[in-house]
Design an enzyme around this catalytic site. Structure first.
Site, PDB file in Angstrom:
ATOM      1  N   MET A  23       0.844  -1.199   0.000  1.00 27.08           N
ATOM      2  CA  MET A  23       0.000   0.000   0.000  1.00 27.08           C
ATOM      3  C   MET A  23       0.882   1.254   0.000  1.00 27.08           C
ATOM      4  SD  MET A  23      -3.453  -0.908   2.006  1.00 27.08           S
ATOM      5  CE  MET A  23      -2.896  -0.693   3.684  1.00 27.08           C
ATOM      6  N   LEU A  62       6.759   3.271   1.415  1.00 25.57           N
ATOM      7  CA  LEU A  62       7.676   2.141   1.537  1.00 25.57           C
ATOM      8  C   LEU A  62       8.709   2.310   2.637  1.00 25.57           C
ATOM      9  CD1 LEU A  62       8.367   1.474  -2.258  1.00 25.57           C
ATOM     10  CD2 LEU A  62       6.611   0.454  -0.780  1.00 25.57           C
ATOM     11  N   HIS A  67       9.144  -3.536   3.247  1.00 25.68           N
ATOM     12  CA  HIS A  67       8.745  -3.765   1.858  1.00 25.68           C
ATOM     13  C   HIS A  67       9.967  -4.100   0.991  1.00 25.68           C
ATOM     14  CE1 HIS A  67       5.636  -0.640   3.163  1.00 25.68           C
ATOM     15  NE2 HIS A  67       4.894  -1.682   2.869  1.00 25.68           N
ATOM     16  N   GLY A  71       4.903 -10.355   4.033  1.00 24.68           N
ATOM     17  CA  GLY A  71       5.665 -10.280   5.276  1.00 24.68           C
ATOM     18  C   GLY A  71       4.972 -11.010   6.426  1.00 24.68           C
ATOM     19  N   GLN A  72       5.772 -11.615   7.265  1.00 29.03           N
ATOM     20  CA  GLN A  72       5.275 -12.259   8.495  1.00 29.03           C
ATOM     21  C   GLN A  72       4.670 -11.226   9.452  1.00 29.03           C
ATOM     22  OE1 GLN A  72       4.779 -15.293   9.394  1.00 29.03           O
ATOM     23  NE2 GLN A  72       4.450 -15.015  11.594  1.00 29.03           N
ATOM     24  N   MET A  99       8.638  -2.380  11.585  1.00 26.88           N
ATOM     25  CA  MET A  99       8.455  -1.292  10.622  1.00 26.88           C
ATOM     26  C   MET A  99       7.047  -1.354  10.058  1.00 26.88           C
ATOM     27  SD  MET A  99      11.945  -0.805   8.591  1.00 26.88           S
ATOM     28  CE  MET A  99      13.447  -0.439   9.486  1.00 26.88           C
ATOM     29  N   SER A 100       6.444  -0.184   9.924  1.00 20.10           N
ATOM     30  CA  SER A 100       5.088  -0.090   9.389  1.00 20.10           C
ATOM     31  C   SER A 100       4.904   1.302   8.809  1.00 20.10           C
ATOM     32  CB  SER A 100       4.072  -0.319  10.510  1.00 20.10           C
ATOM     33  OG  SER A 100       2.793   0.134  10.104  1.00 20.10           O
TER      34      SER A 100
HETATM   35  P1  AMP Z   1       1.572  -2.948   3.470  1.00 19.74           P
HETATM   36  O1  AMP Z   1       2.078  -1.916   2.521  1.00 19.74           O
HETATM   37  O2  AMP Z   1       1.645  -2.535   4.907  1.00 19.74           O
HETATM   38  O3  AMP Z   1       0.230  -3.507   3.065  1.00 19.74           O
HETATM   39  O4  AMP Z   1       2.585  -4.168   3.376  1.00 19.74           O
HETATM   40  C1  AMP Z   1       2.932  -4.757   2.154  1.00 19.74           C
HETATM   41  C2  AMP Z   1       3.686  -6.033   2.414  1.00 19.74           C
HETATM   42  O5  AMP Z   1       4.865  -5.741   3.167  1.00 19.74           O
HETATM   43  C3  AMP Z   1       2.883  -7.046   3.247  1.00 19.74           C
HETATM   44  O6  AMP Z   1       3.138  -8.353   2.766  1.00 19.74           O
HETATM   45  C4  AMP Z   1       3.442  -6.851   4.625  1.00 19.74           C
HETATM   46  O7  AMP Z   1       3.325  -7.996   5.442  1.00 19.74           O
HETATM   47  C5  AMP Z   1       4.898  -6.549   4.321  1.00 19.74           C
HETATM   48  N1  AMP Z   1       5.501  -5.823   5.448  1.00 19.74           N
HETATM   49  C6  AMP Z   1       5.032  -4.686   6.041  1.00 19.74           C
HETATM   50  N2  AMP Z   1       5.819  -4.343   7.086  1.00 19.74           N
HETATM   51  C7  AMP Z   1       6.790  -5.281   7.163  1.00 19.74           C
HETATM   52  C8  AMP Z   1       7.909  -5.488   8.047  1.00 19.74           C
HETATM   53  N3  AMP Z   1       8.172  -4.673   9.050  1.00 19.74           N
HETATM   54  N4  AMP Z   1       8.695  -6.562   7.820  1.00 19.74           N
HETATM   55  C9  AMP Z   1       8.425  -7.421   6.803  1.00 19.74           C
HETATM   56  N5  AMP Z   1       7.400  -7.285   5.937  1.00 19.74           N
HETATM   57  C10 AMP Z   1       6.589  -6.231   6.115  1.00 19.74           C
END
Ligand code: AMP
Length: 281
Positions: free
Chosen positions: A30, A33, A37, A147-148, A184-185
């Site tokens: 989403m 980054l 990601h 991601g886990q 990370m988020s």
């Molecule tokens: P998002 O943009 O938050 O929807 O995440 C996109 C992808 O990145 C998803 O598969 C998440 O699980 C992965 N992801 C997000 N944060 C992390 C993190 N800190 N470590 C590993 N993978 C992540």
């Protein structure tokens, strides 16, 4: 790096790549980054000829309007990070292109979505599986990377890919963390300074659960109680849930046997963060 902002142009490009016999790795995101990601991209680059990343803030997976509106976005910044990490194609569709007037088809994985975030965010996973199914249909990847960090999402998507015979390998990669352990988020940017400081307690609480299990504690309730006490000690924290569940079917466990997923969701102010750890008895 190509930036493709329409489904029809993406489909044409994918057709050409397939004809050339190229394998496609896919990283759905989403945007906004971060290293989490990019770690998925780096792994994808080792396995496949072409790495496609989607950047799409999917409105139908948000259960709170405010959360959708506040979700951080910065395409220019993402473009630079993606290019540096070696992304070959950014797929950046519009909401109108993904969900045109008359859109009526949804994918729903039952059972696994009854627990954890599924019960506290109604409709969330239906939105996730629908968008991922659509993206898989457009990008037609050989391997897709998740991601886990979003442990339940990863399990739900694996189930969907198997159940719908999607013939896509789903790879789940480890959680990337900040120095103090905070996962990370993209949402971390919305934390105020005190909230950001308090949020480090999540990883501490998860490590505490791991240590308790290592010491021989098997009573899930007791473990959860200690985690609760730690998190409640932080002024800005409000617990949504802390659960200990089976790593395969996500059903709550009262006794920790062999392997368990310790997962939590906690609000810091208005920002809801999730994290998890797998513990082994
Ligand atoms: P998002 O943009 O938050 O929807 O995440 C996109 C992808 O990145 C998803 O598969 C998440 O699980 C992965 N992801 C997000 N944060 C992390 C993190 N800190 N470590 C590993 N993978 C992540």
């Amino acid at each position: 790096m190509k930036i493709i902002d329409s489904i029809s142009r993406m489909s044409v490009l994918i057709k050409i790549l397939k004809k050339e016999g190229k394998s496609i790795g896919f990283v759905p995101t989403m945007g906004y980054l971060h290293e989490g990601h990019l770690s998925l991209v780096r792994t994808a680059k080792k396995h496949t000829d072409v790495v496609a990343m989607s950047i799409f803030v999917n409105p139908i997976q948000f259960d709170r309007r405010e959360d959708l509106e506040k979700y951080p976005r910065d395409f220019k910044h993402d473009e630079g990070l993606a290019r540096d990490a070696g992304v070959d194609i950014i797929f950046y569709p519009s909401v109108k292109d993904m969900y045109p007037d008359g859109y009526s088809t949804y994918v729903n994985v039952e059972g696994l979505t009854d627990y954890l975030c599924g019960s506290s965010r109604p409709g969330h996973f239906k939105g996730v599986t629908t968008v991922v199914a659509k993206l898989f249909g457009i990008v037609k990847p050989d391997i897709a990377y998740f991601g886990q960090k979003d442990a339940q999402q990863a399990i739900v998507i694996k189930r969907m890919a198997t159940d719908l015979n999607m013939d896509i390998e789903i790879k789940i990669l480890p959680i990337i963390r900040e120095k103090d352990g905070l996962a990370m988020s993209s949402r971390n940017i919305n934390l105020s300074e005190p909230e950001r400081k308090d949020a480090a307690v999540l990883f501490q609480a998860l490590k505490k659960a791991e240590a308790l299990v290592k010491e021989g504690e098997r009573d899930a309730k007791k473990i959860i109680r200690q985690m609760e006490a730690m998190i409640k000690g932080k002024e800005t924290a409000k617990i949504d849930y802390i659960s200990i569940v089976d790593t395969k079917d996500l059903k709550p466990m009262s006794t920790v046997l062999s392997e368990a997923l310790v997962a939590l969701a906690v609000f810091f102010g208005k920002t809801r963060l999730i994290d998890n750890i797998i513990v082994k008895a």
